[in-house]
Design a protein around this motif. Structure first.
Motif, PDB file in Angstrom:
ATOM      1  N   ARG A  33      59.837  18.115 -39.182  1.00 55.22           N
ATOM      2  CA  ARG A  33      61.250  18.035 -39.559  1.00 55.22           C
ATOM      3  C   ARG A  33      62.092  17.707 -38.324  1.00 55.22           C
ATOM      4  NH1 ARG A  33      65.379  22.773 -41.707  1.00 55.22           N
ATOM      5  NH2 ARG A  33      67.209  21.540 -41.239  1.00 55.22           N
ATOM      6  N   MET A  34      61.850  18.437 -37.236  1.00 60.42           N
ATOM      7  CA  MET A  34      62.625  18.222 -36.017  1.00 60.42           C
ATOM      8  C   MET A  34      62.411  16.811 -35.473  1.00 60.42           C
ATOM      9  SD  MET A  34      64.565  20.750 -35.180  1.00 60.42           S
ATOM     10  CE  MET A  34      64.910  20.390 -33.454  1.00 60.42           C
ATOM     11  N   GLY A  36      61.542  14.203 -37.171  1.00 62.73           N
ATOM     12  CA  GLY A  36      62.152  13.263 -38.108  1.00 62.73           C
ATOM     13  C   GLY A  36      63.656  13.199 -37.941  1.00 62.73           C
ATOM     14  N   GLU A  37      64.285  14.359 -37.749  1.00 66.09           N
ATOM     15  CA  GLU A  37      65.749  14.405 -37.683  1.00 66.09           C
ATOM     16  C   GLU A  37      66.310  13.978 -36.329  1.00 66.09           C
ATOM     17  OE1 GLU A  37      66.412  17.875 -41.065  1.00 66.09           O
ATOM     18  OE2 GLU A  37      66.913  18.323 -38.986  1.00 66.09           O
ATOM     19  N   THR A  38      65.522  14.184 -35.268  1.00 64.55           N
ATOM     20  CA  THR A  38      66.042  13.850 -33.932  1.00 64.55           C
ATOM     21  C   THR A  38      65.452  12.551 -33.373  1.00 64.55           C
ATOM     22  OG1 THR A  38      64.266  15.055 -32.816  1.00 64.55           O
ATOM     23  CG2 THR A  38      66.256  16.303 -33.332  1.00 64.55           C
ATOM     24  N   GLY A  39      64.292  12.170 -33.856  1.00 62.66           N
ATOM     25  CA  GLY A  39      63.608  11.007 -33.284  1.00 62.66           C
ATOM     26  C   GLY A  39      62.930  11.352 -31.964  1.00 62.66           C
ATOM     27  N   ALA A  40      62.961  12.637 -31.588  1.00 61.30           N
ATOM     28  CA  ALA A  40      62.352  13.059 -30.318  1.00 61.30           C
ATOM     29  C   ALA A  40      60.837  13.201 -30.492  1.00 61.30           C
ATOM     30  CB  ALA A  40      62.948  14.390 -29.868  1.00 61.30           C
ATOM     31  N   TYR A  71      58.117  26.360 -28.808  1.00 62.48           N
ATOM     32  CA  TYR A  71      58.474  27.133 -30.007  1.00 62.48           C
ATOM     33  C   TYR A  71      58.576  26.215 -31.230  1.00 62.48           C
ATOM     34  CZ  TYR A  71      59.640  31.625 -27.739  1.00 62.48           C
ATOM     35  OH  TYR A  71      59.593  32.830 -27.082  1.00 62.48           O
ATOM     36  N   ILE A  72      59.108  25.018 -31.018  1.00 64.91           N
ATOM     37  CA  ILE A  72      59.198  24.072 -32.148  1.00 64.91           C
ATOM     38  C   ILE A  72      57.795  23.684 -32.601  1.00 64.91           C
ATOM     39  CG2 ILE A  72      59.940  21.755 -32.858  1.00 64.91           C
ATOM     40  CD1 ILE A  72      62.289  22.073 -30.874  1.00 64.91           C
ATOM     41  N   GLN A  73      56.921  23.434 -31.643  1.00 62.69           N
ATOM     42  CA  GLN A  73      55.541  23.077 -32.003  1.00 62.69           C
ATOM     43  C   GLN A  73      54.879  24.201 -32.802  1.00 62.69           C
ATOM     44  OE1 GLN A  73      53.868  22.264 -28.129  1.00 62.69           O
ATOM     45  NE2 GLN A  73      54.426  20.093 -28.212  1.00 62.69           N
ATOM     46  N   LEU A  74      55.267  25.442 -32.503  1.00 65.88           N
ATOM     47  CA  LEU A  74      54.683  26.592 -33.202  1.00 65.88           C
ATOM     48  C   LEU A  74      55.443  26.948 -34.483  1.00 65.88           C
ATOM     49  CD1 LEU A  74      54.013  28.840 -30.077  1.00 65.88           C
ATOM     50  CD2 LEU A  74      52.286  27.773 -31.527  1.00 65.88           C
ATOM     51  N   GLY A  75      56.579  26.320 -34.705  1.00 61.64           N
ATOM     52  CA  GLY A  75      57.335  26.577 -35.928  1.00 61.64           C
ATOM     53  C   GLY A  75      58.202  27.816 -35.866  1.00 61.64           C
ATOM     54  N   TRP A  76      58.568  28.252 -34.673  1.00 68.10           N
ATOM     55  CA  TRP A  76      59.337  29.504 -34.538  1.00 68.10           C
ATOM     56  C   TRP A  76      60.832  29.202 -34.635  1.00 68.10           C
ATOM     57  CZ3 TRP A  76      56.293  32.257 -30.028  1.00 68.10           C
ATOM     58  CH2 TRP A  76      55.005  32.523 -30.504  1.00 68.10           C
ATOM     59  N   ARG A  77      61.265  28.786 -35.800  1.00 70.78           N
ATOM     60  CA  ARG A  77      62.641  28.368 -36.047  1.00 70.78           C
ATOM     61  C   ARG A  77      63.650  29.498 -35.835  1.00 70.78           C
ATOM     62  NH1 ARG A  77      65.853  28.883 -40.437  1.00 70.78           N
ATOM     63  NH2 ARG A  77      67.444  27.302 -40.802  1.00 70.78           N
ATOM     64  N   GLU A 107      68.597  16.439 -26.451  1.00 73.70           N
ATOM     65  CA  GLU A 107      68.957  16.061 -27.818  1.00 73.70           C
ATOM     66  C   GLU A 107      68.375  17.061 -28.818  1.00 73.70           C
ATOM     67  OE1 GLU A 107      67.713  14.265 -25.440  1.00 73.70           O
ATOM     68  OE2 GLU A 107      68.949  12.486 -25.167  1.00 73.70           O
ATOM     69  N   THR A 108      67.185  17.541 -28.513  1.00 75.28           N
ATOM     70  CA  THR A 108      66.521  18.514 -29.388  1.00 75.28           C
ATOM     71  C   THR A 108      67.302  19.829 -29.416  1.00 75.28           C
ATOM     72  OG1 THR A 108      64.398  17.508 -28.890  1.00 75.28           O
ATOM     73  CG2 THR A 108      64.344  19.740 -29.785  1.00 75.28           C
TER      74      THR A 108
END
Ligand code: SF4
Ligand code: SF4
Length: 211
Positions: A33-34, A36-40, A71-77, A107-108
């Protein structure tokens, strides 16, 4: 979370660690999701720490820039949206500049800040969150930021004026405002930007209100 008891189960592909599999699935969803939304290119991070070493305010962050990406890679939103880091970040882009993998860390973090602003999660840094909200309101109204309007609108937010009086920040702010006014650097009346329609469209896109 990481130290929980690990249970071995048999998956179609073979025996894997169930706890890690679950964390991986959840993480993958948020990661996609991240990205897709940021293009990062968040997946490309190999935890070299260069972003954190380059960051001028990492000392004040509870989750350092390289950890944000992990944390993003691990899904810790939730941990990210509740962090002080997303409000402390100055958006100076030093982290993005120094990243060898072009992960686009700044940007992320900015995207996480917007996600938090539009969520029900209580911000860790309330004053900074209110400033961010007021800044976005200024953009929405005028397409640009007028400092006089911005500070006036911010001071009207709940608790802000009281806190500024308590800390003495209001007196400093007024002295600075008068100085800027005398030098002709402060415009009292905000003026609308010509490209208002495009800016509002971007604003709504950022909020996920339109495709
Ligand atoms: S500099 Fe880039 S690759 Fe290195 S830890 Fe930061 S985001 Fe990851
Ligand atoms: S953009 Fe934010 S995280 Fe990146 S170096 Fe600047 S303050 Fe640090």
């Amino acid at each position: 979370m990481v130290n929980q008891t690990v249970e071995k189960v048999r998956w179609p592909q073979g025996t894997v660690d169930k706890a890690r599999k679950l964390i991986g699935d959840r993480g993958n969803h948020f990661l996609k999701r991240m990205e897709g939304e940021t293009g990062a290119n968040i997946s490309a991070c190999f935890q070299c720490f260069r972003c954190t070493n380059a960051c001028p305010v990492s000392h004040y962050m509870d989750i350092k820039p390289h950890q944000v990406i992990r944390y993003i890679q691990l899904g810790w939103r939730e941990e990210l949206l509740q962090s002080a880091t997303i409000w402390v970040c100055l958006s100076c882009e030093m982290c993005t500049t120094y990243c060898p993998n072009e992960v686009q860390v700044a940007e992320t973090i900015n995207h996480l800040r917007n996600m938090a602003a539009h969520s029900s999660v209580a911000p860790r840094e309330k004053q900074l969150a209110l400033f961010h909200q007021t800044f976005l309101e200024a953009l929405h109204h005028f397409g640009r930021v007028n400092e006089f309007w911005l500070m006036g609108a911010l001071n009207l937010k709940p608790g802000v004026l009281k806190e500024k009086i308590r800390t003495g920040a209001l007196a400093e702010e007024m002295a600075l405002g008068l100085l800027l006014l005398r030098k002709g650097k402060l415009k009292l009346m905000p003026r609308r930007c010509r490209a208002m329609a495009e800016i509002r469209k971007l604003y709504r896109q950022q909020r996920g209100e339109m495709a």
